[in-house]
Design a protein around this motif. Structure first.
Motif, short mmCIF file in Angstrom:
data_model
loop_
_atom_site.label_atom_id
_atom_site.label_comp_id
_atom_site.label_asym_id
_atom_site.label_seq_id
_atom_site.Cartn_x
_atom_site.Cartn_y
_atom_site.Cartn_z
N HIS A 1 33.03 21.64 47.34
CA HIS A 1 33.67 22.30 46.19
C HIS A 1 32.78 22.35 44.96
CE1 HIS A 1 37.19 23.21 48.25
NE2 HIS A 1 37.87 22.10 48.09
N LEU A 2 31.61 22.89 45.14
CA LEU A 2 30.77 23.17 43.97
C LEU A 2 31.15 24.56 43.46
CD1 LEU A 2 27.36 21.93 45.38
CD2 LEU A 2 28.99 20.70 43.95
N ILE A 3 30.88 24.82 42.19
CA ILE A 3 31.18 26.15 41.65
C ILE A 3 30.01 27.07 41.97
CG2 ILE A 3 31.63 27.48 39.55
CD1 ILE A 3 33.00 24.97 38.44
N ASP A 4 30.30 28.10 42.75
CA ASP A 4 29.23 28.94 43.30
C ASP A 4 28.40 29.63 42.23
OD1 ASP A 4 30.15 28.26 45.78
OD2 ASP A 4 31.50 30.00 45.91
N GLU A 5 29.03 29.90 41.09
CA GLU A 5 28.32 30.67 40.07
C GLU A 5 27.42 29.79 39.20
OE1 GLU A 5 31.55 31.27 40.72
OE2 GLU A 5 31.17 33.20 41.70
N LEU A 6 27.49 28.48 39.40
CA LEU A 6 26.69 27.59 38.55
C LEU A 6 25.54 26.98 39.33
CD1 LEU A 6 29.47 25.67 36.57
CD2 LEU A 6 28.19 27.69 35.91
N THR A 7 24.46 26.69 38.65
CA THR A 7 23.32 26.04 39.29
C THR A 7 23.64 24.56 39.50
OG1 THR A 7 22.36 25.43 37.18
CG2 THR A 7 21.71 27.56 38.09
N PHE B 1 21.21 27.62 43.18
CA PHE B 1 22.66 27.75 43.29
C PHE B 1 23.12 27.08 44.59
CE2 PHE B 1 21.62 31.03 40.29
CZ PHE B 1 22.67 30.95 39.39
#
Lengths: 796, 222
Positions: free
Chosen positions: B94-100, B139
């Motif tokens: 569950h990482l945020i895909d749009e963030l590095t 990413f």
């Protein structure tokens, strides 16, 4: 934090290029429409505001009562100006009598041009606060002076300072230029006023005006009166003070019409110029409202799209919301994040919209007959734009923000999350609203079009093709009727010529005092009067339904009357031929009845009118071109003949069919604008629908895959996916039709001669909306249906 | 003692019957423990973890976290509590895909309103510690599963929580990566972080100091 919000927002825009394009593009279109409409409304409501004394200037008008109906007139008697100055001096800053403005020939040396202008009292310049390029506001004090606009000066004198130059008006009045004023802006009543000559010159040069003065004629109203009220007075109190000034001076017989004077403030001239029974019933202002509402609707549609697509994407964003909440984001922070995203989109949309507006403004000006410039450096415009941005991002962004931020992290992180029914209901409602608005606009456009067509195809009562008319702007043609007619006919350019007191497209004078056997004593008739030469009927090809045309063979025809059918009905005369009508202390025999001829508004019934022979007071020459010759050849021949008889008069003519067509300009403009806005509305709705359909197809890809595996055909799937949208659009039709019907019924009631609203108008709009929906949705539906099911099923 | 759960029930109503998801749960977690929750699918492991993490509600019973009675706290205060003291690690990262990588680790600090310089220092520390400095501008989609989970753990740790809740942290990883992650947890536990993990694997459970076994929402052995 904020930076982080915008970073995310930007990356989301980039990653979903399709959605972003639809979202921002749709919003930009909506905003462009709103900005254009805003500029247009601004132009309309600032009409005449260039005059410094805008708030205090008024025209004196009068309500007159005849047969129980109040009519509102612009004409004033000669002595009124002096009376107001003498007795009500403390209420007025300026009182300015004026002639009606009309085209006149201005000549310098051998240069002759036709310019619109009028004769006004000297205070006019100061009252209208004209910007003087040369000379000053005292320019009209000398009776042999003239003040001209900068454009006129340029044509007549080139770039040089024309003060002191000599010129003539109408080949008759010698005057000296004493001032040049800057052209007035396009959105002013006096925009076309190209010269002003002194009132005293008018009085001394025209005998009929001189008579008005010398005999102190309160019962001859032929002039206009403008005033500027004194500082501290107000319009309504001055109005009630002067209400009976004319009435009190009229002889007994004139008092019957009970004239009531009142001030018509300049701020209402343009937008509220309609009167009915002595009450102001608005006017163009209704279109300002209408387009304002349309603008808001278009923006609303674009906002709806935005909300719709954002919530449709919510499943994609749901995971992010869950993660953010589980690592400590509060709801408020999420709301802020999503609002920042909508704000960013809206700012992009605004930039696009502004570019769009700059690009289409010239075309828009042409369509709307405006000279609006882009307000680059207007503070209000900047404030307003920022206002639109903030309002739009709040309206469009608030629902998605609230909706998305309320997801419960457990649900979305488990992966069992599906957007609920409530969200899809909301989305469906939005689609219905969009299509309702679009359908209403389409119905409106069709009805306007139908009304124009209906009025255009009215029977004219005469043959308007090949008819040319010229206004006799000077007296050079006086007494030359027969020579002119002979020369023109001999040249073979025309097959007939005649003269008349009114142009074919208008009735310039009307009068009362008609008496006939069987007239009720209370009935005060008002009948349009057209003075014509013997050949009028032959020239225009009118149709006699009873009796005969005027003929030189009967000398008594010089006092005979021909009425139109409307007049015979109006007067209630049966078997009119041979009956006597008394008018102007003389008996007139009715020798014929002609079919009603459309002269004034094509949206009103034809006015009752009488035609009679008179060669003195005619102002128009009517020519029927020879159909065997080309128009240009005929016109060249006509010019040669006319130049021979009046060398100093420019050859200016109008085709009757063209000037008739001009009567539709306002309505046609409204039709064009309305249809463009309707087109925008539909286009924006379609963008939304397209986005939504692609989302639906994506969301149901697994279902589609399974159905395909178990044997559904592409057609089956297309039907499955399109069905929902068709239902929504049909619902929109059901809502839109009564609203549109009611609205257009009201609009049509502005016109006495009106078309009906047939059922097929609604059928076309509805079916059109359905077809557009199907086309839009089908693209996505078919795309989804032909996808290989392995793809969509593997993704699970 | 970091948290205490007493007679906790959670149920859903299904066709007039009460179906218990958690049934009379009773246990205490002390500071410095490393607890594994085990049990067959549907036994309520994840539900229990979510309740502990305050992501989910319960119907009856008492739950005290650092002596604060969670069941009586208002939503906002509860959020502050877990924001401050709890870090989550998920099976699917569950990482945020749009963030590095860098920004993903930084996000919790943003929500805790750390200053920019503080954030920079803390994130740099984490990147250093997990040896992913070179990946900070990538990413999530550009990383392997193990690397993504490292970022997930770094994100959970960056705000120095007292308790880490891990829901099958190695479930999506191959065995080598899984072992690395478990070694990391053991290391963290030694440094004083309390850890509760949900797991299917007996070998992973051996890293912990204590195992709680669930069946049908009930603790069968503690």
């Amino acid at each position: 934090m904020i930076r982080n919000y915008f970073k995310i927002a930007w990356r989301n825009l980039i990653n979903n290029k399709g959605y972003s394009a639809i979202n921002i593009g749709g919003l930009a279109l909506g905003m462009a429409v709103v900005i254009l409409i805003g500029l247009w409304i601004h132009d309309e409501i600032t009409f005449d505001q260039n005059h410094k004394n805008y708030e205090d200037i008024a025209q004196v008008l009068v309500h007159k009562t005849a047969n129980g109906k109040k009519r509102t007139r612009y004409t004033m008697p000669y002595p009124l100006g002096n009376e107001l100055r003498a007795k009500y001096n403390e209420d007025f800053e300026h009182v300015v009598m004026s002639s009606f403005h009309s085209d006149n020939i201005l000549s310098v040396g051998d240069k002759n041009i036709s310019k619109r202008g009028g004769f006004m009292e000297p205070d006019a310049l100061k009252m209208l606060s004209l910007n003087m390029v040369y000379g000053n506001w005292d320019g009209l004090k000398n009776p042999n002076s003239i003040v001209i606009s900068q454009a006129t000066a340029k044509v007549l004198f080139g770039g040089k300072n024309p003060i002191g130059e000599l010129m003539t008006i109408s080949n008759k009045l010698d005057v000296q230029v004493t001032g040049v004023y800057k052209n007035m802006p396009f959105n002013t009543t006096f925009n076309k006023l190209e010269f002003i000559a002194p009132w005293d010159l008018y009085v001394s040069s025209y005998t009929w005006v001189k008579e008005s003065r010398d005999n102190n004629m309160w019962d001859n109203s032929s002039y206009q009166l403008y005033v500027q009220i004194a500082n501290g007075s107000n319009m309504s109190s001055v109005s009630s003070k002067i209400k009976n000034v004319v009435y009190d001076h009229l002889p007994e017989y004139g008092k019957k019409s009970h004239p009531e004077l009142f001030l018509f403030p300049m701020k209402d001239w343009h937008l509220r110029s309609n009167w009915k029974d002595g009450v102001n019933t608005g006017g163009f202002i209704q279109y300002v409202w209408l387009f304002g509402i349309i603008g808001l609707f278009v923006l609303l549609l674009a906002c709806i799209n935005f909300m719709n697509l954002s919530t449709a994407q919510s499943e994609k964003r749901a995971k992010e919301v869950g993660i953010r909440k589980s690592i400590g984001s509060s709801k408020r922070q999420l709301i802020n994040q999503f609002l920042s995203e909508s704000f960013l989109s809206v700012v992009f949309a605004l930039i696009l919209a502004l570019i769009l507006v700059v690009l289409v403004l010239p075309a828009f000006n042409q369509l709307a007959d405006k000279q609006i410039r882009f307000p680059y450096n207007n503070l209000y415009f900047c404030l307003l734009s920022s206002g639109i941005v903030i309002a739009t991002s709040l309206i469009a962004g608030s629902y998605p923000a609230l909706y998305l931020s309320s997801f419960r992290p457990v649900n979305v992180l488990k992966g069992t999350f599906k957007t609920g029914n409530s969200a899809s209901y909301f989305r469906k409602t939005l689609v219905v609203v969009q299509f309702t608005v679009s359908i209403i606009l389409v119905v409106g456009t069709i009805v306007v079009e139908k009304q124009i067509d209906h009025s255009k195809n009215r029977p004219m009562g005469y043959e308007k093709n090949g008819l040319v008319m010229l206004e006799k702007v000077t007296e050079d043609y006086k007494g030359k009727y027969n020579v002119l007619r002979n020369d023109l006919k001999n040249s073979k350019a025309v097959i007939e010529m005649s003269e008349s007191s009114s142009p074919l497209t208008d009735i310039w004078s009307s009068g009362g005092g008609f008496k006939w056997a069987g007239k009720s004593p209370d009935f005060i008739p008002n009948i349009g009067m057209i003075f014509i030469g013997h050949d009028y009927g032959k020239t225009i090809g009118w149709e006699l339904t009873k009796g005969r045309d005027f003929s030189r063979a009967f000398p008594t025809d010089s006092t005979a009357f021909i009425f139109n059918e409307a007049a015979i009905k109006y007067m209630g005369i049966e078997n009119p031929i041979g009956k006597i009508v008394r008018w102007n202390s003389q008996d007139h025999k009715i020798i014929g009845v002609v079919k009603d001829m459309l002269a004034e508004s094509p949206f009103k019934p034809v006015k009752q009118a009488v035609y009679m022979i008179q060669y003195e007071n005619t102002s128009w020459i009517n020519l029927k071109l020879n159909p065997k010759k080309s128009t240009s050849a005929s016109l060249a021949l006509i010019e040669t003949v006319l130049k021979k008889h009046a060398p100093n008069v420019p050859f200016e003519y109008q085709f009757v069919d063209q000037s008739f067509a001009k009567k539709f300009v306002a309505e046609e403009r409204i039709r064009t604008l309305a249809s463009i806005f309707a087109l925008f509305a539909i286009f924006i709705s379609c963008l939304g629908l397209f986005g939504l359909a692609s989302f639906m197809a994506e969301q149901r890809s697994k279902e589609i895959g399974i159905r395909k595996v178990v044997g559904a055909s592409i057609f089956n799937l297309w039907k499955l996916l399109s069905k929902d949208f068709v239902k929504l659009v049909m619902l929109a039709c059901i809502i839109a039709i009564p609203i549109a019907y009611y609205g257009m019924r009201n609009w049509l009631n502005n016109y006495e001669y009106q078309t009906n609203i047939s059922w097929w108008v609604f059928a076309i709009s509805g079916i059109g909306a359905l077809i557009i929906t199907l086309l839009t949705v089908s693209f996505q539906a078919i795309k989804a249906a032909i996808t290989n099911p392995i793809k969509s099923l593997k993704a699970e | 003692m970091i948290l205490q759960i007493k007679n906790l029930f959670k149920w859903v109503n299904s066709g007039g019957n009460r179906v218990f998801l958690l049934n009379d749960i009773d246990f205490t977690v002390n500071e410095g423990e490393f607890i594994s929750i085990m049990g067959p699918s549907g036994s309520g492991k994840t539900t229990l973890l979510n309740v502990i993490g305050m992501l989910d509600d319960f119907n009856e019973g008492e739950y005290a976290f650092l002596n604060e009675p969670v069941h009586t706290l208002k939503e906002k205060y509860r959020a502050n509590l877990y924001k401050e003291y709890i870090g989550f690690v998920f099976q699917s990262y569950h990482l945020i895909d749009e963030l590095t990588v860098y920004e993903n680790i930084e996000t919790p600090l943003l929500y805790k309103k750390h200053s920019a310089s503080e954030r920079k220092a803390l994130v740099a520390d984490m990147l250093d510690r997990f040896n992913i400095v070179g990946k900070k501008d990538l990413f999530p989609s550009q990383l392997s599963g193990g690397q993504q989970q490292l970022v997930g753990i770094a994100r959970a740790l960056v705000s120095s929580p007292k308790l880490i809740l891990a829901d099958e942290p190695t479930g999506n990883l191959n065995s080598t990566q899984g072992t690395e992650i478990m070694e990391l947890f053991k290391q963290l536990n030694k440094e004083g972080v309390t850890i509760i993990q949900v797991t299917h694997s007996e070998s992973n459970a051996t890293y912990g100091s204590r195992t709680i076994r669930l069946k049908d929402g009930m603790i069968v052995n503690n």
